[in-house]
Write a protein that holds these residues in place. Structure first.
Motif, PDB file in Angstrom:
ATOM      1  N   GLU A   2      26.148  -7.056  -3.860  1.00  0.00           N
ATOM      2  CA  GLU A   2      26.925  -6.139  -4.687  1.00  0.00           C
ATOM      3  C   GLU A   2      27.978  -5.366  -3.864  1.00  0.00           C
ATOM      4  OE1 GLU A   2      23.953  -3.648  -6.375  1.00  0.00           O
ATOM      5  OE2 GLU A   2      23.210  -5.189  -7.780  1.00  0.00           O
ATOM      6  N   PRO A   3      28.892  -6.059  -3.171  1.00  0.00           N
ATOM      7  CA  PRO A   3      29.946  -5.341  -2.453  1.00  0.00           C
ATOM      8  C   PRO A   3      30.835  -4.589  -3.442  1.00  0.00           C
ATOM      9  CG  PRO A   3      30.469  -7.674  -2.587  1.00  0.00           C
ATOM     10  CD  PRO A   3      29.056  -7.524  -3.090  1.00  0.00           C
ATOM     11  N   ILE A   4      31.376  -3.461  -2.998  1.00  0.00           N
ATOM     12  CA  ILE A   4      32.177  -2.640  -3.920  1.00  0.00           C
ATOM     13  C   ILE A   4      33.679  -2.862  -3.763  1.00  0.00           C
ATOM     14  CG2 ILE A   4      30.439  -0.856  -4.186  1.00  0.00           C
ATOM     15  CD1 ILE A   4      31.972   0.819  -2.126  1.00  0.00           C
ATOM     16  N   GLY A   5      34.082  -3.710  -2.827  1.00  0.00           N
ATOM     17  CA  GLY A   5      35.504  -3.940  -2.659  1.00  0.00           C
ATOM     18  C   GLY A   5      35.795  -5.017  -1.645  1.00  0.00           C
ATOM     19  N   PRO A   6      37.070  -5.386  -1.506  1.00  0.00           N
ATOM     20  CA  PRO A   6      37.452  -6.515  -0.640  1.00  0.00           C
ATOM     21  C   PRO A   6      37.193  -6.302   0.838  1.00  0.00           C
ATOM     22  CG  PRO A   6      39.203  -5.960  -2.197  1.00  0.00           C
ATOM     23  CD  PRO A   6      38.203  -4.865  -2.280  1.00  0.00           C
ATOM     24  N   VAL A   7      37.106  -5.039   1.293  1.00  0.00           N
ATOM     25  CA  VAL A   7      36.889  -4.783   2.723  1.00  0.00           C
ATOM     26  C   VAL A   7      35.538  -4.121   2.973  1.00  0.00           C
ATOM     27  CG1 VAL A   7      39.352  -4.669   3.234  1.00  0.00           C
ATOM     28  CG2 VAL A   7      38.140  -2.564   2.622  1.00  0.00           C
ATOM     29  N   ASP A   8      34.610  -4.311   2.084  1.00  0.00           N
ATOM     30  CA  ASP A   8      33.291  -3.692   2.233  1.00  0.00           C
ATOM     31  C   ASP A   8      32.672  -4.112   3.564  1.00  0.00           C
ATOM     32  OD1 ASP A   8      30.871  -2.415   1.807  1.00  0.00           O
ATOM     33  OD2 ASP A   8      30.721  -3.076  -0.273  1.00  0.00           O
ATOM     34  N   GLY A   9      32.382  -3.123   4.411  1.00  0.00           N
ATOM     35  CA  GLY A   9      31.736  -3.382   5.686  1.00  0.00           C
ATOM     36  C   GLY A   9      32.660  -3.720   6.831  1.00  0.00           C
TER      37      GLY A   9
ATOM     38  N   GLY B 114      35.324   0.130   3.067  1.00  0.00           N
ATOM     39  CA  GLY B 114      35.748   0.003   4.456  1.00  0.00           C
ATOM     40  C   GLY B 114      35.029   0.982   5.367  1.00  0.00           C
ATOM     41  N   VAL B 115      34.763   0.556   6.584  1.00  0.00           N
ATOM     42  CA  VAL B 115      34.061   1.377   7.570  1.00  0.00           C
ATOM     43  C   VAL B 115      35.111   1.988   8.499  1.00  0.00           C
ATOM     44  CG1 VAL B 115      32.379   1.381   9.457  1.00  0.00           C
ATOM     45  CG2 VAL B 115      31.997  -0.049   7.430  1.00  0.00           C
TER      46      VAL B 115
END
Length: 475
Positions: free
Chosen positions: A71-78, A121-122
């Motif tokens: 369940e990533p919340i966006g294109p750059v999750d992590g 994004g981190v």
């Protein structure tokens, strides 16, 4: 562009997201690998104003849990990334690279930062810049000197100096800089990066200004496109922003029909520093790559003048003079001496002259659009010279030559057209050379596709080998 090492810190953002999806990598493990690169290289490079590995660990842990559930919340999750210090992060002071300023402490993050956080994004921290962002180097009265990962005796360029150093050194794959006359693309050319100064209004800002833009600084066009898909999302705080649009940022070199393109080749800025022969040759070779694939290439005559460049420089000086004069005397003395001299040189300029400068900028805007409208894309150098010593505030050192190095970049800030940088060669002593690819107004997608196609066809002789070895001193 091929990684010479399999460690996670060297992967592109698109590769990281794919590995998260399959479970081959976790955001926490990637962050730890990136942190080890930062620990090894940062004492020499000096890219960060505020490094927040504790906050990044928390963000990476939350991302890891989302990916474990699919369940990533966006294109750059992590994905680890950085933002320039003038892009507000709530609770992080903003000194604009200037030891004379009392930093602003923002209560709310900028649109760029909010979009990144919403997409998972981190954020590793905020990267440095020179005083008021008005130098094309990594020299700052507050931060000291930021150095190139290719060779620490060389400049990173500026004013997105820390973002450029972080991108080239492997502090994660994605970085955001800002640009008012070349501040994204100049580090791009002097560090071998792929960058984009977007169309005016494409990336919302909380402090819009004539010519100002925020954009990606990366090592590949797909990564630049990925970051643009996030930071170009709308925000009502920017009253100059373009209407919301879902950009088709899928990049497929095979679907890019070069034979239909009319490309301009711009090798004479009409002003400023002379063009170094090695830079000229590299840009001509890049144009030949397009021509060999069937594009029609034609010369673009110079359209900027020495008068236009001088007027733009004076306009900026007066703007910074106002900020300088607002400081107490002891604070003024802490501003970088080069910047002190630069602003005080216009202490006697009157309001009529500033209005004439503004009219000249509008003339430059019209001239840029008129000269380039017939072409799908225009190829040019980013800068007339390759990287210079890290201690120099400008490409000529400490003397006052105005803005003699931005004749190729500044026109596109004023016209609002998108303009990217991508490495197209190396000097005989191993310094990177950037190709500028500009497009018609609002065609950010087209520019990124052209850069992506070029990355696939430029050949090994023009392609940086990432990662840069820690003891590296050339390409």
């Amino acid at each position: 562009m091929t990684n010479s090492s399999s460690r996670a810190a060297n992967l592109t953002a698109t590769e990281l997201v794919a590995a998260y999806r399959t479970g081959d990598l976790s955001p926490v493990d990637v962050l730890h690998d990136v942190a080890s690169v930062i620990e090894a290289r940062e004492p020499q490079l000096n890219a960060f104003w505020q490094l927040d590995l504790e906050g990044a660990e928390d963000a990476a842990t939350r991302s890891e849990k989302r990916w474990s559930k699919g369940e990533p919340i966006g294109p750059v999750d992590g994905v680890p990334l950085t933002v320039k210090e003038n892009l507000a992060r709530a609770g992080v002071p903003m000194p604009a690279g200037n030891a004379g300023l009392t930093p602003v402490w923002p209560e709310r993050s900028s649109p760029v930062v909010e979009r990144i956080e919403e997409a998972g994004g981190v954020i590793l921290g905020s990267t440095v810049m020179p005083d008021w962002g008005m130098l094309s180097s990594g020299v700052s009265s507050l931060h000291g000197i930021t150095r190139s990962p290719w060779n620490p005796v060389l400049t990173t360029g500026g004013s997105s100096s820390g973002a450029g150093a972080a991108a080239a050194a492997g502090y994660g794959p994605l970085h955001v800089g800002t640009d008012i006359g070349g501040s994204i693309r100049l580090p791009g050319t002097w560090l071998g990066l792929t960058t984009l100064k977007p169309s005016a209004g494409r990336v919302p800002l909380d402090a819009p200004y004539l010519g100002r833009a925020a954009g990606p600084m990366t090592r590949s066009a797909p990564d630049a496109a990925l970051l643009m898909s996030v930071i170009s999302r709308p925000d009502p705080r920017d009253w100059t922003s373009l209407p919301p649009a879902e950009l088709d940022l899928s990049l497929d070199p095979a679907a890019f029909d070069v034979t239909r393109l009319r490309i301009g080749l711009h090798l004479d800025a009409g002003c400023g520093m002379p063009l170094d022969p090695e830079v000229r040759t590299a840009v001509e070779h890049a144009a030949e790559v397009f021509a060999a694939a069937g594009a029609r290439v034609a010369e673009v005559p110079p359209f900027m003048t020495e008068r236009m460049l001088a007027d733009l420089d004076q306009f900026w000086r007066v703007r910074s003079l106002v900020d300088f004069e607002a400081l107490a005397q002891d604070a003024r003395e802490r501003v970088l001496p080069f910047i002190q001299r630069w602003v005080l040189a216009v202490a006697d300029v009157d309001g009529r002259s500033v209005l004439r400068d503004y009219a000249s900028i509008m003339t430059l805007q019209r001239a840029t659009v008129t000269a380039t409208e017939a072409f799908d894309f225009v190829l040019s150098p980013v800068a007339p010279v390759a990287a210079f010593p890290a201690e120099w505030p400008m490409p000529w050192g400490e003397t006052d030559e105005g803005m003699a190095h931005i004749g190729f970049t500044a026109p596109y800030n004023m016209s609002g057209q998108p303009a990217a940088s991508v490495n197209c060669g190396f000097t005989s002593d191993g310094r990177t050379i950037g190709l500028q690819v500009s497009g018609r107004r609002f065609d950010d997608v087209g520019v990124l596709r052209a850069v992506d196609w070029y990355e696939q066809h430029r050949g090994a002789e023009a392609t940086p080998a990432w990662p840069i070895p820690e003891a590296g001193a050339g390409a």
